[in-house]
Design a protein around this motif. Structure first.
Motif, PDB file in Angstrom:
ATOM      1  N   VAL A  12       0.845  -1.189   0.000  1.00 20.34           N
ATOM      2  CA  VAL A  12       0.000   0.000   0.000  1.00 20.34           C
ATOM      3  C   VAL A  12       0.879   1.237   0.000  1.00 20.34           C
ATOM      4  O   VAL A  12       2.025   1.179   0.466  1.00 20.34           O
ATOM      5  CB  VAL A  12      -0.952  -0.016   1.225  1.00 20.34           C
ATOM      6  N   GLN A  13       0.369   2.313  -0.529  1.00 18.95           N
ATOM      7  CA  GLN A  13       1.122   3.560  -0.524  1.00 18.95           C
ATOM      8  C   GLN A  13       0.912   4.310   0.781  1.00 18.95           C
ATOM      9  O   GLN A  13      -0.060   4.086   1.509  1.00 18.95           O
ATOM     10  CB  GLN A  13       0.699   4.427  -1.701  1.00 18.95           C
ATOM     11  N   THR A  14       1.839   5.202   1.066  1.00 22.69           N
ATOM     12  CA  THR A  14       1.730   6.041   2.256  1.00 22.69           C
ATOM     13  C   THR A  14       0.367   6.719   2.304  1.00 22.69           C
ATOM     14  O   THR A  14      -0.111   7.257   1.309  1.00 22.69           O
ATOM     15  CB  THR A  14       2.836   7.107   2.250  1.00 22.69           C
ATOM     16  N   GLY A  15      -0.234   6.656   3.486  1.00 23.85           N
ATOM     17  CA  GLY A  15      -1.561   7.237   3.657  1.00 23.85           C
ATOM     18  C   GLY A  15      -2.698   6.263   3.423  1.00 23.85           C
ATOM     19  O   GLY A  15      -3.861   6.574   3.716  1.00 23.85           O
ATOM     20  N   GLY A  16      -2.383   5.102   2.903  1.00 23.74           N
ATOM     21  CA  GLY A  16      -3.393   4.100   2.609  1.00 23.74           C
ATOM     22  C   GLY A  16      -3.827   3.322   3.838  1.00 23.74           C
ATOM     23  O   GLY A  16      -3.375   3.580   4.960  1.00 23.74           O
ATOM     24  N   SER A  17      -4.697   2.353   3.600  1.00 21.17           N
ATOM     25  CA  SER A  17      -5.255   1.560   4.684  1.00 21.17           C
ATOM     26  C   SER A  17      -5.215   0.076   4.338  1.00 21.17           C
ATOM     27  O   SER A  17      -5.259  -0.305   3.160  1.00 21.17           O
ATOM     28  CB  SER A  17      -6.717   1.960   4.951  1.00 21.17           C
ATOM     29  N   LEU A  18      -5.170  -0.724   5.370  1.00 22.57           N
ATOM     30  CA  LEU A  18      -5.276  -2.174   5.246  1.00 22.57           C
ATOM     31  C   LEU A  18      -6.001  -2.690   6.471  1.00 22.57           C
ATOM     32  O   LEU A  18      -5.913  -2.086   7.554  1.00 22.57           O
ATOM     33  CB  LEU A  18      -3.896  -2.848   5.179  1.00 22.57           C
ATOM     34  N   ARG A  19      -6.669  -3.805   6.310  1.00 19.99           N
ATOM     35  CA  ARG A  19      -7.280  -4.471   7.452  1.00 19.99           C
ATOM     36  C   ARG A  19      -6.760  -5.895   7.533  1.00 19.99           C
ATOM     37  O   ARG A  19      -6.874  -6.665   6.568  1.00 19.99           O
ATOM     38  CB  ARG A  19      -8.805  -4.485   7.356  1.00 19.99           C
ATOM     39  N   LEU A  20      -6.205  -6.212   8.678  1.00 17.96           N
ATOM     40  CA  LEU A  20      -5.740  -7.571   8.938  1.00 17.96           C
ATOM     41  C   LEU A  20      -6.813  -8.323   9.713  1.00 17.96           C
ATOM     42  O   LEU A  20      -7.465  -7.760  10.600  1.00 17.96           O
ATOM     43  CB  LEU A  20      -4.440  -7.557   9.739  1.00 17.96           C
ATOM     44  N   ILE A  48       2.227  -3.976  19.248  1.00 17.65           N
ATOM     45  CA  ILE A  48       1.707  -2.687  18.823  1.00 17.65           C
ATOM     46  C   ILE A  48       0.275  -2.446  19.276  1.00 17.65           C
ATOM     47  O   ILE A  48      -0.167  -1.301  19.344  1.00 17.65           O
ATOM     48  CB  ILE A  48       1.790  -2.508  17.294  1.00 17.65           C
ATOM     49  N   SER A  49      -0.435  -3.512  19.587  1.00 16.00           N
ATOM     50  CA  SER A  49      -1.803  -3.307  20.050  1.00 16.00           C
ATOM     51  C   SER A  49      -2.306  -4.565  20.743  1.00 16.00           C
ATOM     52  O   SER A  49      -1.754  -5.654  20.564  1.00 16.00           O
ATOM     53  CB  SER A  49      -2.727  -2.932  18.885  1.00 16.00           C
ATOM     54  N   CYS A  50      -3.366  -4.382  21.522  1.00 13.90           N
ATOM     55  CA  CYS A  50      -3.878  -5.479  22.327  1.00 13.90           C
ATOM     56  C   CYS A  50      -5.374  -5.295  22.526  1.00 13.90           C
ATOM     57  O   CYS A  50      -5.834  -4.167  22.725  1.00 13.90           O
ATOM     58  CB  CYS A  50      -3.162  -5.490  23.675  1.00 13.90           C
ATOM     59  N   THR A  51      -6.103  -6.384  22.472  1.00 13.67           N
ATOM     60  CA  THR A  51      -7.512  -6.349  22.822  1.00 13.67           C
ATOM     61  C   THR A  51      -7.774  -7.407  23.885  1.00 13.67           C
ATOM     62  O   THR A  51      -7.355  -8.561  23.752  1.00 13.67           O
ATOM     63  CB  THR A  51      -8.415  -6.575  21.592  1.00 13.67           C
ATOM     64  N   LEU A  52      -8.463  -6.986  24.932  1.00 10.66           N
ATOM     65  CA  LEU A  52      -8.783  -7.904  26.019  1.00 10.66           C
ATOM     66  C   LEU A  52     -10.119  -8.581  25.749  1.00 10.66           C
ATOM     67  O   LEU A  52     -10.864  -8.195  24.855  1.00 10.66           O
ATOM     68  CB  LEU A  52      -8.833  -7.145  27.339  1.00 10.66           C
ATOM     69  N   GLY A  53     -10.421  -9.580  26.544  1.00  8.73           N
ATOM     70  CA  GLY A  53     -11.655 -10.321  26.349  1.00  8.73           C
ATOM     71  C   GLY A  53     -12.903  -9.466  26.465  1.00  8.73           C
ATOM     72  O   GLY A  53     -13.925  -9.750  25.835  1.00  8.73           O
ATOM     73  N   ASP A  54     -12.808  -8.391  27.247  1.00  9.29           N
ATOM     74  CA  ASP A  54     -13.970  -7.511  27.426  1.00  9.29           C
ATOM     75  C   ASP A  54     -14.083  -6.484  26.301  1.00  9.29           C
ATOM     76  O   ASP A  54     -14.963  -5.630  26.326  1.00  9.29           O
ATOM     77  CB  ASP A  54     -13.912  -6.804  28.770  1.00  9.29           C
ATOM     78  N   GLY A  55     -13.170  -6.557  25.322  1.00 13.27           N
ATOM     79  CA  GLY A  55     -13.228  -5.655  24.184  1.00 13.27           C
ATOM     80  C   GLY A  55     -12.405  -4.399  24.329  1.00 13.27           C
ATOM     81  O   GLY A  55     -12.270  -3.626  23.376  1.00 13.27           O
ATOM     82  N   GLY A  65      -4.131   6.250  17.381  1.00 10.19           N
ATOM     83  CA  GLY A  65      -4.864   7.196  16.553  1.00 10.19           C
ATOM     84  C   GLY A  65      -4.956   6.794  15.090  1.00 10.19           C
ATOM     85  O   GLY A  65      -5.741   7.376  14.333  1.00 10.19           O
ATOM     86  N   ARG A  66      -4.163   5.816  14.673  1.00 11.54           N
ATOM     87  CA  ARG A  66      -4.183   5.384  13.268  1.00 11.54           C
ATOM     88  C   ARG A  66      -4.701   3.943  13.131  1.00 11.54           C
ATOM     89  O   ARG A  66      -5.281   3.581  12.100  1.00 11.54           O
ATOM     90  CB  ARG A  66      -2.786   5.472  12.663  1.00 11.54           C
ATOM     91  N   PHE A  67      -4.473   3.151  14.134  1.00 12.26           N
ATOM     92  CA  PHE A  67      -4.895   1.741  14.108  1.00 12.26           C
ATOM     93  C   PHE A  67      -6.052   1.543  15.085  1.00 12.26           C
ATOM     94  O   PHE A  67      -6.091   2.166  16.152  1.00 12.26           O
ATOM     95  CB  PHE A  67      -3.752   0.825  14.520  1.00 12.26           C
ATOM     96  N   THR A  68      -6.962   0.691  14.724  1.00 10.21           N
ATOM     97  CA  THR A  68      -8.035   0.299  15.630  1.00 10.21           C
ATOM     98  C   THR A  68      -8.190  -1.217  15.605  1.00 10.21           C
ATOM     99  O   THR A  68      -7.785  -1.881  14.641  1.00 10.21           O
ATOM    100  CB  THR A  68      -9.379   0.947  15.249  1.00 10.21           C
ATOM    101  N   GLN A  81      -7.484  -2.742  11.993  1.00 10.66           N
ATOM    102  CA  GLN A  81      -7.669  -1.762  10.927  1.00 10.66           C
ATOM    103  C   GLN A  81      -6.535  -0.758  10.993  1.00 10.66           C
ATOM    104  O   GLN A  81      -6.362  -0.086  12.015  1.00 10.66           O
ATOM    105  CB  GLN A  81      -9.017  -1.051  11.080  1.00 10.66           C
ATOM    106  N   MET A  82      -5.784  -0.670   9.918  1.00 16.07           N
ATOM    107  CA  MET A  82      -4.626   0.211   9.873  1.00 16.07           C
ATOM    108  C   MET A  82      -4.887   1.309   8.857  1.00 16.07           C
ATOM    109  O   MET A  82      -5.134   1.021   7.681  1.00 16.07           O
ATOM    110  CB  MET A  82      -3.374  -0.582   9.495  1.00 16.07           C
ATOM    111  N   SER A  83      -4.823   2.543   9.309  1.00 10.55           N
ATOM    112  CA  SER A  83      -5.076   3.687   8.443  1.00 10.55           C
ATOM    113  C   SER A  83      -3.897   4.652   8.515  1.00 10.55           C
ATOM    114  O   SER A  83      -3.056   4.560   9.407  1.00 10.55           O
ATOM    115  CB  SER A  83      -6.361   4.395   8.868  1.00 10.55           C
TER     116      SER A  83
END
Length: 117
Positions: A12-20, A48-55, A65-68, A81-83
């Motif tokens: 992807v180019q700079t500024g683009g998005s991808l979803r894993l 780089i990121s973590c999600t717990l069982g409670d969400g 601020g860029r990834f969710t 989601q990477m933006s």
């Protein structure tokens, strides 16, 4: 058998998005945390990121601020989601059964993300 199968990487180019996507099996996702990690050649795998069982989620400052993260426990799937992607986001991304490297029981196979300028 605990398994994590990842998909969604690419170029992807700079500024683009991808979803894993990280599809899990062998355990009840709703009870467990899932970590996302990135590794570049010559460096250690870093969380780089973590999600717990409670969400609830948390993020490294480099992606805040860029990834969710979202999770669909019914589908046993966690999404990253990477933006606003930057070249420094380039690396191999992994999902795993914990948010600390030394606690991980099982890793996904990894997927390459390349961000070009």
């Amino acid at each position: 058998q605990v398994m994590l199968v990842e998909s969604g990487g690419g170029n992807v180019q700079t500024g683009g998005s991808l979803r894993l996507s990280c599809v899990t099996s062998g355990f009840d996702l709703g009870w467990y945390k899932i970590g996302w990690f990135r590794q570049v050649p010559g460096k250690e795998r870093e969380g780089i990121s973590c999600t717990l069982g409670d969400g609830s989620t948390n993020f490294d400052a480099s992606v805040e601020g860029r990834f969710t993260i979202s999770r669909d426990n019914a589908k046993n799937t966690v999404y990253l989601q990477m933006s606003s992607l930057k070249p420094e986001d380039t690396g191999v991304y992994y999902c795993a059964t914990d948010c600390e490297v030394y606690r991980v029981y099982q890793w996904s196979q990894g997927t390459q993300v390349i961000v070009s300028s």
